[in-house]
Design an enzyme around this catalytic site. Sequence first.
Site, PDB file in Angstrom:
ATOM      1  N   LYS A  53       0.913  -1.059   0.048  1.00 15.99           N
ATOM      2  CA  LYS A  53      -0.117  -0.146   0.030  1.00 15.99           C
ATOM      3  C   LYS A  53       0.983   1.393   0.126  1.00 15.99           C
ATOM      4  O   LYS A  53       0.725   2.138  -0.829  1.00 15.99           O
ATOM      5  CB  LYS A  53      -0.976   0.218   1.116  1.00 15.99           C
ATOM      6  CG  LYS A  53      -2.201  -0.881   1.042  1.00 15.99           C
ATOM      7  CD  LYS A  53      -2.787  -1.385   2.400  1.00 15.99           C
ATOM      8  CE  LYS A  53      -3.662  -2.647   2.203  1.00 15.99           C
ATOM      9  NZ  LYS A  53      -4.485  -2.991   3.399  1.00 15.99           N
ATOM     10  N   GLN A  97      -4.661  -1.812   9.536  1.00 11.27           N
ATOM     11  CA  GLN A  97      -4.863  -3.022   8.805  1.00 11.27           C
ATOM     12  C   GLN A  97      -5.262  -4.228   9.856  1.00 11.27           C
ATOM     13  O   GLN A  97      -4.756  -4.520  10.911  1.00 11.27           O
ATOM     14  CB  GLN A  97      -2.917  -3.394   8.823  1.00 11.27           C
ATOM     15  CG  GLN A  97      -2.941  -4.474   7.950  1.00 11.27           C
ATOM     16  CD  GLN A  97      -3.397  -4.517   6.394  1.00 11.27           C
ATOM     17  OE1 GLN A  97      -3.290  -3.584   5.937  1.00 11.27           O
ATOM     18  NE2 GLN A  97      -3.892  -5.722   6.180  1.00 11.27           N
ATOM     19  N   ASP A 120     -11.037   2.111   3.821  1.00 13.45           N
ATOM     20  CA  ASP A 120     -11.365   0.540   3.592  1.00 13.45           C
ATOM     21  C   ASP A 120     -13.048   0.531   3.299  1.00 13.45           C
ATOM     22  O   ASP A 120     -13.277  -0.680   2.776  1.00 13.45           O
ATOM     23  CB  ASP A 120     -10.883  -0.103   4.833  1.00 13.45           C
ATOM     24  CG  ASP A 120      -9.524  -1.027   4.597  1.00 13.45           C
ATOM     25  OD1 ASP A 120      -9.385  -1.000   3.466  1.00 13.45           O
ATOM     26  OD2 ASP A 120      -9.204  -1.324   5.690  1.00 13.45           O
TER      27      ASP A 120
END
Length: 282
Positions: A53, A97, A120
């Site tokens: 990322k 995460q 997200d």
Amino acid sequence: MAAEIINGQLLAKELRRNMKNEIAELKQKGLTPHLTVILIGDDPASHSYVRGKEKASAEVGISSKIIRMDKTVDQKTLLTKIAALNKDENVHGILVQLPLPKHIEEQKVIEAIDPAKDVDGFHPINIGRMMVGQDAFLPCTPYGIIEMLKSKNIEIAGKHVVVMGRSNIVGKPMGQLLLNENATVTYCHSKTQDIKSYTKKADILIVAVGKANIVDSSYIKDGAVVIDVGVNRTEEGKLTGDVDFDDVKEMASFLTPVPKGVGPMTITMLLSNTIKAAKGLS
Ligand code: NAP
């Protein structure tokens, strides 16, 4: 006839090229999209995803920062950090995460993120907005799959889609996005009986189970579109999907490989969501 391969890596490259140009224009106006990622613990897969990322962000011109926390960090410290990031005007996207250490409540953490920075797309507000068809941050993996289908002009409206897997981050939102595109959607999961009786009727089969090669040609209808979300490692350390690629490729009309399939598109949609967050659209 052999299936046409949908190469997610090539599509991701094309989309990222366009993003790079858009970000250059935003920078000229004094706006640099910024993503902050919180990484907890030392899970090698999580570290590898976060590196991916970070690298992809840098390539398109998104500034990013990784906040690393020890696996023993307490939930309060994490929530306090998220609250500070929510207030920071220079931070447009926040991503924690997953998975988190067992002593931290995942849903509490997801809900602590400002929905306007939830790149997200896991916050219940964004999920709810997606369900009712409002503008929202869409979960990156299903969003990327929709882009893959559209890139090949694969008709979704009126088609029967079967989604294998019903996780909150892949299966469930996948079915919802396809429903929003006017597909007829069937979900299958570990409790589904006679699963092939459903999958064999699918015009489009999405497999998000997490079991190597669970789907072979006996699961699919001739000419079906097959999207393989699974990421599994063989004993030799090789990446492999949930679909037996060689067995299915003669029967499917379109097929995604692993690697170079859904994975690169997931990261690409994260970049897209971060740009969207910076522009303040949601
Ligand atoms: P997950 O949370 O473990 O969910 C797996 C789902 O598969 C569950 O709904 C489970 O059913 C269902 N399932 C398990 N065994 C089954 C069977 N024999 N037949 C039918 N359904 C079955 O996994 P996830 O997070 O959704 O991820 C799925 C896979 O996609 C994993 O390999 C993951 O690594 C991969 N993934 C890839 C990307 C990418 O960008 N490429 C992104 C995210 C995930 P129950 O609900 O009944 O338990």
